[in-house]
Design an enzyme around this catalytic site. Structure first.
Site, PDB file in Angstrom:
ATOM      1  N   LYS B 107       0.817  -1.201   0.000  1.00 47.27           N
ATOM      2  CA  LYS B 107       0.000   0.000   0.000  1.00 47.27           C
ATOM      3  C   LYS B 107       0.853   1.254   0.000  1.00 47.27           C
ATOM      4  O   LYS B 107       0.758   2.091   0.898  1.00 47.27           O
ATOM      5  CB  LYS B 107      -0.925   0.014   1.224  1.00 47.27           C
ATOM      6  CG  LYS B 107      -2.029  -1.033   1.167  1.00 47.27           C
ATOM      7  CD  LYS B 107      -3.117  -0.631   0.197  1.00 47.27           C
ATOM      8  CE  LYS B 107      -4.062  -1.781  -0.108  1.00 47.27           C
ATOM      9  NZ  LYS B 107      -5.097  -1.964   0.890  1.00 47.27           N
ATOM     10  N   ASN B 108       1.724   1.392  -0.941  1.00 46.64           N
ATOM     11  CA  ASN B 108       2.411   2.663  -1.059  1.00 46.64           C
ATOM     12  C   ASN B 108       2.613   3.039  -2.508  1.00 46.64           C
ATOM     13  O   ASN B 108       2.815   2.200  -3.378  1.00 46.64           O
ATOM     14  CB  ASN B 108       3.714   2.695  -0.242  1.00 46.64           C
ATOM     15  CG  ASN B 108       4.859   1.984  -0.923  1.00 46.64           C
ATOM     16  OD1 ASN B 108       5.339   2.393  -1.977  1.00 46.64           O
ATOM     17  ND2 ASN B 108       5.317   0.922  -0.302  1.00 46.64           N
TER      18      ASN B 108
END
Lengths: 404, 325
Positions: B107-108
């Site tokens: 999640k980046n």
């Protein structure tokens, strides 16, 4: 408009996605299982290819371990188990503003903190969240302006862009946060405006979109950031505004919302960025306010909190992005404001200060900022007014608009 | 795999010529940080090679260590790209590296942008790989915004549209409430070069969506999708019997979530749909209020009652009703 939150949002989004998709195994109020409207089993039509089991469809995502990784901490699923009582009491509690200010000031000074270390590269965003919150709570004076500003300037590169921290590369995200922090301290005059604005303007692409930095990632977040930044520095003329707006409009979906790129799913964060950019450039007439307003007010769940997309859990930060968007398009009366206030207040840590994404989760500066900012938009007493497009206190924005 | 990975960098022979640079937070740092030791040391060595701009194999390995500790550090990703280019590294291996990092934390933005950068360089050959990668990520989190964004990019830039509609269907079978999958479905039918466009697909898609609605009438996404199928063509929408009859079917059920059926019927009425007696009867059956001769008015009243959190919205809708029925 929280351009700052947009910038920080990019980093925040990492957190945001993690946090918003946390598998809390709790309902929207933080207690008990999620229960959907029960549908009798015999209602299923014959031959349906869509098996009908509402509860089974309510899958959360397994982000707990990812969140743990990011922060190197147990993110509070087990650590706040005094939950039930604190939930019910925090529903009734007012805003514990002093505790939140203290939480932020402590976080800035905390010695330990793998969390701080992991967020090292986005310190500029963290500073914006913390400092804006302090200003909203009339506590900005507790911080040493000189120390912040001198550190901030060490983050500026030759190119004019700012990095997330000393020794990092420049990026549009941190450039805006830096400008916003200087605006808070009324120190925009120390900037070489030509240099910063050239950096930002240089990130516009042929099709009107903006890249985050030299590596070329494109996202409507960056459109907002660029427009915001140049508007504050009063040189919007350095970019092709018409093309910038056209690109944003190409990201509009039929539900009235906006995604990160054309065809991207409507998402409250992206919507905020696009609506904010349209507001700043005087193009709100291009928004389907009624259609978007309905999509936005549909984000409100029974507990009063707002989610960011259909079928997702509510989260305090989405409350900001949805709420500010609603305000910008004059449709905020379509949600139940009182219920939203209650939800935000229920997300406070009444003992140690700070606000979390939803009740009984661990707090962080990001959600503390969005919770307080949301309450400001809801005109909660004791919180300064915040501009929904610029995400800075109204008096700060007025100071900028009415000078020069 | 570096056998020395668990040995502190200061004790590794390979790094004996490098002087690590500590974080300079300025003379009076705003934030004093006591870093976790391994992290601190890795970043000190990274700063050293970053500042000397060393684009060597050991620099590449160091960026890997730094990214394992913190995959959000965008400066490390940037520098890794510079090193990859300088060393002319095998980018197929890089795809595998990215996937390893994604397993811990996908999640980046930085990771996804890096993936795109690599895939762009490799070109259409990796279309399948990108679809497979995003499929694996989506199998863990079917609403993963970055993954969907990357998948949309991959389809546009590298191809692979042929099986996408079927993929959407599989995801919707698993979770019909997955708004991202519905969004992707729309993406495919409107942009796929091989499907003929929205109007060509409309009939089959309406049929698909109606089935989904009937199975779960409380699903916001399916109703939304149904309306989107009639983009800019309200005339076809109100004249399509499937649309008005799915509203009727749902409204006729007892013990059912009626809100979206009611609001869709309201939309149709406001666009000029002439309601049948069956429509009237099914709405009246839901009303506890006094029957209103204006059906749209009555629908708004009911909605204000069953959806009180949005009472203001339904009150406003009532003021917009101009059709006499």
């Amino acid at each position: 408009m929280s351009s700052t939150s947009v910038i920080t949002a990019s980093v925040l989004y990492s957190l945001l996605f993690l946090i918003s998709q946390r598998n809390t195994k709790s309902n929207e109020y933080g207690t008990g299982p999620i229960v959907r409207t029960a549908i009798p089993k015999d209602v299923r039509p014959a031959g349906s290819q869509f098996p009908q089991n509402p509860l089974a469809k309510r899958k959360g995502s397994t982000l707990e371990r990812k969140v743990k990784f990011l922060f190197g901490l147990d993110r509070g699923f087990s650590s706040r188990s005094k939950l039930m009582s604190s939930t019910s009491s925090s529903k009734m509690a007012p805003l514990v503003a002093d505790k939140h200010s203290r939480y932020i000031l402590m976080a800035e000074k905390k010695k330990e903190s793998f969390e701080s270390v992991v967020m090292d590269h986005l310190r500029m965003n963290g500073a914006y969240w913390g400092l804006t919150t302090l200003d909203l709570l009339e506590k900005l004076g507790s911080v040493s302006e000189d120390e912040v500003v001198s550190w901030l300037m060490t983050c500026q590169h030759e190119s004019g862009g700012f990095a997330g921290n000393t020794g990092h590369d420049p990026h549009i995200l941190y450039t805006l946060s830096a400008v916003q922090i200087l605006a808070l301290f009324d120190k925009l005059n120390i900037l070489d405006v030509e240099k910063v604005s050239t950096y930002v303007a240089g990130l516009q692409n042929e099709n009107g979109s903006f890249s985050g930095d030299m590596w070329g990632e494109i996202d409507t977040r960056f459109s907002y950031i660029a427009i915001y930044c140049l508007s504050i520095l009063k040189c919007l003329g350095k970019i092709n505004v018409e093309k910038a707006v056209d690109y944003i409009m190409s990201c509009k979906n039929l539900d009235g919302g906006f995604g990160c790129t054309p065809g991207g799913e409507s998402h409250a964060g992206q919507i905020f960025c696009c609506v904010g950019a349209l507001a700043i450039t005087g193009n709100l007439h291009r928004v389907d306010k009624d259609v978007l307003g309905w999509w936005l007010c549909e984000r409100q769940k029974e507990c009063g909190g707002l989610n960011g997309r259909p079928e997702k859990d509510p989260d305090v930060c989405y409350s900001w992005w949805v709420l500010s968007s609603l305000i910008m398009i004059d449709r905020v009366h379509w949600i139940d404001k009182a219920k939203l206030v209650k939800f935000i207040l229920a997300c406070q840590d009444l003992d140690n200060g700070g606000i979390s994404d939803r009740p009984n989760d661990a707090v962080d500066i990001f959600h503390t900022y969005f919770g307080v900012a949301g309450l400001s938009l809801l005109e909660y007493p004791g919180v300064k007014a915040i501009d929904p497009a610029y995400a800075l206190p109204v008096d700060v924005i007025n100071r900028i608009i009415f000078t020069k | 795999m570096d056998l020395d990975a668990t040995v502190p960098l200061s004790e590794r022979a390979e790094w004996s010529d490098v002087v690590p640079l500590t974080q300079n937070d300025g003379p009076n740092p705003v934030v004093q940080i006591a870093y976790k030791e391994e992290f601190r040391e890795t970043m000190d060595y990274f700063r050293a090679i970053y500042s000397s701009d060393e684009r060597s194999p050991r620099a590449l390995r160091l960026t890997e260590e730094a990214l394992r500790l913190n995959s959000g550090n965008y400066t490390v990703w940037h520098f890794r790209r510079l090193v990859l280019e300088a060393l002319n590294q095998d980018l197929y291996e890089e795809l595998k590296f990215i996937e390893r990092i994604a397993q811990d934390n996908s999640k980046n933005y930085q990771l996804w942008h890096h993936r795109r950068w690599v895939a762009e360089k490799l070109g259409p050959d990796v279309a399948g790989k990108e679809l497979d990668f995003t499929r694996r990520v989506l199998s863990l989190d079917a609403k993963h915004y970055h993954a969907w964004s990357h998948r949309q990019w991959a389809l546009r830039a590298l191809g692979g549209w042929e099986t996408e509609l079927d993929y959407c269907h599989k995801l919707l079978e698993a979770d019909v409430f997955n708004n991202s999958a519905w969004n992707q479905r729309y993406y495919v039918i409107t942009r796929s070069p091989s499907l003929g466009g929205l109007e060509a697909m409309r009939e089959s898609e309406v049929s698909y969506t109606v089935k989904a609605i009937l199975a779960n009438p409380e699903n916001e996404s399916s109703w939304s999708y149904l309306k989107a199928l009639y983009k800019d063509d309200t005339k076809s929408c109100i004249s399509d019997p499937s649309v008005s009859s799915v509203c009727l079917s749902v409204l006729s059920r007892t013990d059912c979530f009626h809100r979206f059926a009611l609001s869709t019927l309201l939309d149709l009425l406001c666009e000029g749909l002439r309601p049948t007696n069956e429509h009237r009867d099914s709405v009246k059956a839901l009303a506890t209020e006094e029957a209103d001769t204006n059906l749209a008015n009555l629908v708004c009243t009911i909605l204000g009652r069953v959806d009180p959190i949005r009472a203001n919205y339904w009150a406003w809708r009532k003021t917009k009703i101009t059709v006499a029925m």
